[in-house]
Design a protein around this motif. Structure first.
Motif, mmCIF file in Angstrom:
data_model
loop_
_atom_site.group_PDB
_atom_site.id
_atom_site.type_symbol
_atom_site.label_atom_id
_atom_site.label_comp_id
_atom_site.label_asym_id
_atom_site.label_seq_id
_atom_site.Cartn_x
_atom_site.Cartn_y
_atom_site.Cartn_z
ATOM 1 N N ASP A 1 41.781 47.870 21.402
ATOM 2 C CA ASP A 1 43.233 47.762 21.585
ATOM 3 C C ASP A 1 43.634 48.338 22.940
ATOM 4 N N PHE A 2 43.027 49.440 23.303
ATOM 5 C CA PHE A 2 43.320 50.061 24.594
ATOM 6 C C PHE A 2 42.817 49.183 25.742
ATOM 7 N N LEU A 3 41.636 48.631 25.605
ATOM 8 C CA LEU A 3 41.066 47.811 26.667
ATOM 9 C C LEU A 3 41.847 46.525 26.896
ATOM 10 N N ASP A 4 42.443 45.976 25.837
ATOM 11 C CA ASP A 4 43.177 44.722 25.959
ATOM 12 C C ASP A 4 44.662 44.921 26.235
ATOM 13 N N SER A 5 45.105 46.145 26.438
ATOM 14 C CA SER A 5 46.532 46.392 26.640
ATOM 15 C C SER A 5 46.905 46.274 28.114
ATOM 16 N N PHE A 6 48.164 46.023 28.343
ATOM 17 C CA PHE A 6 48.703 45.920 29.696
ATOM 18 C C PHE A 6 49.858 46.900 29.847
ATOM 19 N N THR A 7 49.989 47.472 31.022
ATOM 20 C CA THR A 7 51.129 48.330 31.297
ATOM 21 C C THR A 7 52.325 47.470 31.676
ATOM 22 N N LYS A 8 53.478 48.078 31.792
ATOM 23 C CA LYS A 8 54.674 47.348 32.211
ATOM 24 C C LYS A 8 54.464 46.824 33.625
ATOM 25 N N GLY A 9 54.863 45.595 33.877
ATOM 26 C CA GLY A 9 54.728 45.006 35.209
ATOM 27 C C GLY A 9 54.207 43.592 35.138
ATOM 28 N N ASN A 10 53.868 43.047 36.290
ATOM 29 C CA ASN A 10 53.340 41.693 36.405
ATOM 30 C C ASN A 10 51.846 41.771 36.645
ATOM 31 N N HIS A 11 51.096 41.026 35.833
ATOM 32 C CA HIS A 11 49.648 41.075 35.921
ATOM 33 C C HIS A 11 49.080 39.657 35.969
ATOM 34 N N LEU A 12 47.940 39.517 36.606
ATOM 35 C CA LEU A 12 47.275 38.234 36.710
ATOM 36 C C LEU A 12 45.932 38.335 35.999
ATOM 37 N N VAL A 13 45.714 37.457 35.024
ATOM 38 C CA VAL A 13 44.450 37.422 34.290
ATOM 39 C C VAL A 13 43.777 36.100 34.607
ATOM 40 N N MET A 14 42.525 36.170 35.034
ATOM 41 C CA MET A 14 41.762 34.957 35.334
ATOM 42 C C MET A 14 40.556 34.915 34.416
ATOM 43 N N CYS A 15 40.364 33.789 33.748
ATOM 44 C CA CYS A 15 39.198 33.590 32.881
ATOM 45 C C CYS A 15 38.302 32.545 33.535
ATOM 46 N N TYR A 16 37.035 32.830 33.580
ATOM 47 C CA TYR A 16 36.070 31.926 34.193
ATOM 48 C C TYR A 16 34.768 32.035 33.412
ATOM 49 N N PRO A 17 33.867 31.063 33.583
ATOM 50 C CA PRO A 17 32.611 31.122 32.837
ATOM 51 C C PRO A 17 31.888 32.442 33.093
ATOM 52 N N GLY A 18 31.607 33.152 32.032
ATOM 53 C CA GLY A 18 30.878 34.403 32.148
ATOM 54 C C GLY A 18 31.744 35.642 32.257
#
Length: 154
Positions: free
Chosen positions: A22-39
């Motif tokens: 839960d802690f690892l998947d959490s985000f703080t307040k603000g704008n974030h960019l998540v990129m998913c790619y093979p691997g």
């Protein structure tokens, strides 16, 4: 799920590491960019959105956004399907007040905003049909990638 990992030191077990998904998947307040790619995935925190580009896109698509919001915010019967008696009463009400006033339900603000965003995307898709616009956009992305890789090396 939280897990604590222990290591045996002498006759006792002592905590040495802790894992909390839960802690690892959490985000703080603000704008974030998540990129998913093979691997894997990468995350960039506290990204400043390109407000200038969003405002420019909004100005270009202003009429389409207004039309989409207007259509999404039209009132309509809440129950579907309505009974034959309700349909007859509805048609009488529509005849008396006119079609624009004979509606009873409105979408949520979220649905209306999504309609506006879809209209903006549709306008962007129209622009991307032109080869010159596509080429300029691809060059923009190339410069962004080069800048990003240069910043990552530092």
């Amino acid at each position: 799920m939280k897990k604590i990992y222990y290591e045996k030191v002498g006759r006792r077990y002592v905590p040495v590491a802790e894992y909390d998904n839960d802690f690892l998947d959490s985000f703080t307040k603000g704008n974030h960019l998540v990129m998913c790619y093979p691997g894997g995935t990468s995350r960039r925190f506290n990204i400043d959105p390109n407000y200038a580009a969003m405002i420019a896109a909004g100005r270009v698509a202003e009429d389409a956004i207004c039309q989409a919001i207007s259509k999404a915010s039209e009132l309509r019967p809440q129950k579907n399907p309505i009974t034959p008696g309700q349909k007859k009463a509805w048609e009488k009400l529509a005849k008396e007040f006119g079609d624009e006033l004979a509606t009873l339900q409105i979408d949520s603000a979220r649905d209306i905003a999504e309609a506006g965003l879809k209209a903006m995307q549709a306008e962007a898709d129209k622009l991307m049909q032109h080869a010159g616009v596509r080429q300029a956009y691809e060059q923009f992305l190339l410069v962004c990638r080069l800048t990003q890789s240069d910043l990552e090396r530092k």
